[in-house]
Design an enzyme around this catalytic site. Structure first.
Site, short mmCIF file in Angstrom:
data_model
loop_
_atom_site.label_atom_id
_atom_site.label_comp_id
_atom_site.label_asym_id
_atom_site.label_seq_id
_atom_site.Cartn_x
_atom_site.Cartn_y
_atom_site.Cartn_z
N ARG A 115 30.25 46.36 68.80
CA ARG A 115 31.63 46.44 68.97
C ARG A 115 32.64 45.36 68.32
O ARG A 115 31.98 44.54 68.84
CB ARG A 115 31.85 46.76 70.26
CG ARG A 115 33.58 47.61 69.13
CD ARG A 115 33.83 47.81 71.46
NE ARG A 115 32.82 48.68 71.70
CZ ARG A 115 33.87 50.13 72.54
NH1 ARG A 115 34.87 50.25 72.25
NH2 ARG A 115 33.89 51.00 73.23
N SER A 187 25.85 40.59 76.37
CA SER A 187 25.68 41.15 77.87
C SER A 187 24.46 40.87 78.16
O SER A 187 23.96 41.82 78.66
CB SER A 187 25.71 42.93 77.67
OG SER A 187 27.45 42.96 77.55
N ASP A 241 29.41 41.24 80.44
CA ASP A 241 30.66 41.72 79.54
C ASP A 241 31.45 42.08 81.21
O ASP A 241 32.17 42.93 81.24
CB ASP A 241 29.77 42.88 79.05
CG ASP A 241 28.92 43.52 80.39
OD1 ASP A 241 28.59 42.33 80.75
OD2 ASP A 241 27.61 44.94 79.89
C1 BGC Z 1 22.41 41.92 81.56
C2 BGC Z 1 23.77 41.40 82.34
C3 BGC Z 1 25.03 42.63 81.75
C4 BGC Z 1 23.95 44.27 81.90
C5 BGC Z 1 25.46 45.17 81.93
C6 BGC Z 1 21.96 43.02 82.20
O1 BGC Z 1 20.75 43.88 81.65
O2 BGC Z 1 21.30 40.96 82.15
O3 BGC Z 1 24.20 40.21 81.67
O4 BGC Z 1 26.40 41.76 82.20
O5 BGC Z 1 23.05 44.77 82.06
O6 BGC Z 1 25.43 45.14 80.58
#
Ligand code: BGC
Length: 520
Positions: A115, A187, A241
């Site tokens: 996004r 993320s 995130d």
């Molecule tokens: C990632 C995290 C992320 C989470 C939610 C996980 O797979 O390792 O960094 O915050 O997913 O998106």
């Protein structure tokens, strides 16, 4: 003629005998098949109960898990590599307070879509004056390509979006007029080296990009942006995130202490005051990205379906907690259980339906629709079994079993997430946090005590939450809230508010970009 009559009589009698014999035979076969159906259903129920038993999360197990979460948090903070939680310092020492002003961009990457958004901030009075965003699906092929291909695709879409900036967003004067500052929400687990740099530890959530691990993700994106030769865009902050969500939550509500994602993947971050030496902070506080996807505890109720899913995944042995909780996996766990029931108990007839063999064919969104089916004949379950697995006809008792499998998988996920939340509060507030005798303002975990703009109110502590599981799956939320209440005293449970910070991770990153603007 008489002969004929005798012949006809004999024939009729014969036909009657044959007819009777046929009826008897069909009846016997029907009896047999009813018998078989009953037996197989009985076997399927046996398998269901076995699965329910293995996936059970009674209160004492949840308590052990939340204790273990707190223990692993301490271990991870103290020594690198000594915990299943990475406990990564984020270098975010100040969260937004509502005074931020100006135009900022964010790019939120972490799932099958990314996004881009722009946000015009108007300070305490104006808050978010205007915002716009665009969501772009990532072509599957790029999830398995090179990091350069992935970032070039993303940078191109970002530049196109910035080029479409309307006059109403144009900053008035200053260097901001030429440079667009951007917060990058990324993320995946990243070991940050500053608030605007960090190296990727591993890809997750099904991404199998050939390279990128060990590289600075901000540099990867910045180089890709520069290759576009478009407007001047500068990445000024890099956040997970969960951190974006916490920042977005805090922007509106100063009681927000924890940021959490329950979506495709899962994770949490929180404000830590008891910092290890290596996390230097001028304010004495820092947001810690737990990376709880990888949390591991022998108390976790792991089943054969989890073991199979893990060993056949792109990252075996990793992200164990996420594979029991995350939206990417819940439908797949259900499919694996149904597959076993189809093979060992002929739940859907003599043949295993072909589509049932296909990994990840059942999306969690479809599974949640089956779970939400309240019709007396479970007709939504029937429709989804037909549409997803090509199973044309099912009987009600079969559909009930399918419904129960969905319920078991969701219940476990929601209760484990609740145990995780309580574990965080155990760590930051100590055992005293759960004391029913403490007043809100004297809690160790609580910094502030004023009624806030979103009405969470004095003495409360807020978890800013984002992600589809929490947002769209009503029964999930109910199960999770119930487990939090079971785990805490009534007083403590009433002080803990879990609030949806919708799309917080993107907006939060743009607000954090404002906090870390080079042109303030
Ligand atoms: C990632 C995290 C992320 C989470 C939610 C996980 O797979 O390792 O960094 O915050 O997913 O998106």
């Amino acid at each position: 003629m008489a002969d004929n009559k005798a012949w006809i009589n004999a024939l009729t009698a014969g036909t009657a005998v044959v007819a009777v014999a046929t009826v008897v035979c069909v009846w016997q076969r029907m009896q047999g098949s009813t018998q078989t159906t009953r037996t197989t259903r009985h076997q399927a129920l046996g398998l269901l109960h076995e699965f329910q038993h293995a996936a059970a999360t009674p209160l004492y197990v949840l308590r052990q898990i939340s204790e273990h979460m707190a223990v692993e948090m301490r271990a991870g903070l103290m020594t690198e590599g000594k915990s299943s939680l990475l406990m990564l310092p984020t270098f975010v020492e100040n969260l937004p307070d509502g005074n931020e002003t100006g135009l900022f961009y964010a790019l939120d990457l972490g799932g099958t879509n990314f996004r881009v958004l722009r946000c015009l901030l108007g300070g305490r009075e104006g808050r978010v004056l205007k915002q716009e965003y665009e969501e772009v699906p990532i072509p599957k092929i790029l999830m398995f390509g090179t990091s350069e291909e992935l970032f070039d695709f993303i940078a191109k879409k970002l530049v196109d979006f910035v080029n479409r900036e309307g006059d109403e967003y144009k900053p008035r004067g200053g260097r901001q007029q030429t440079v667009r500052e951007l917060g990058l929400t990324f993320s995946f687990p990243v070991k940050q080296t500053s608030v605007r740099s960090g190296v990727l530890i591993q890809w997750s959530k099904g991404f199998l990009v050939a390279d990128g691990v060990g590289a600075d993700v901000v540099a990867l994106l910045q180089r890709a942006i520069n290759r576009q030769h478009g407007p001047k865009i500068e990445v000024v902050v890099l956040v997970n995130d969960t951190v974006g969500t916490l920042a977005g939550g805090r922007y509106w509500n100063e009681d927000a202490m924890v940021g959490m994602i329950l979506g495709t993947g899962t994770n949490a971050c929180y404000v830590e005051r008891d910092l290890p030496a290596h996390a230097n902070s001028s304010t004495g506080e820092m947001v810690i990205n737990m990376e709880w996807a990888g949390f591991w505890s022998s108390h976790l109720p792991r089943t054969y379906a989890d073991e199979q899913l893990d060993s056949e995944s792109v990252n075996p042995g990793q992200a164990g907690f996420e594979k029991m909780i995350g939206g990417m996996y819940l439908g797949e766990i259900v499919r694996r259980v149904l597959f076993k029931m189809a093979g060992e108990a002929a739940l859907f007839g003599d043949e295993i339906p072909h589509k049932l063999k296909e990994p990840f064919v059942l999306m969690t969104s479809e599974m949640s629709k089956m779970h939400a089916d309240e019709s007396s004949d479970l007709r939504v379950v029937g429709t989804i079994l037909r549409d997803v697995f090509g199973i044309q006809k099912t009987e009600l008792p079969t559909r009930r079993i399918v419904h129960d499998v969905c319920d078991t998988v969701t219940l476990r996920s929601a209760r484990l997430a609740a145990a995780g939340i309580v574990g965080i509060f155990k760590k930051i507030g100590g055992d005293s946090w759960d004391s029913p005798h403490l007043s809100g303002t004297s809690k160790a975990v609580h910094h502030h005590s004023r009624v806030t703009s979103t009405g969470v109110g004095a003495g409360k502590t807020m978890v800013a939450m984002d992600g589809g599981l929490f947002e769209h799956y009503i029964q999930y939320r109910i199960y999770m809230q119930a487990a939090v209440s079971e785990l805490l005293s009534e007083a403590a449970a009433s002080r803990l508010v879990i609030q949806l910070a919708k799309d917080g991770s993107g907006i939060g990153a743009s607000i954090l970009a404002a906090c870390h603007s080079k042109y303030r």
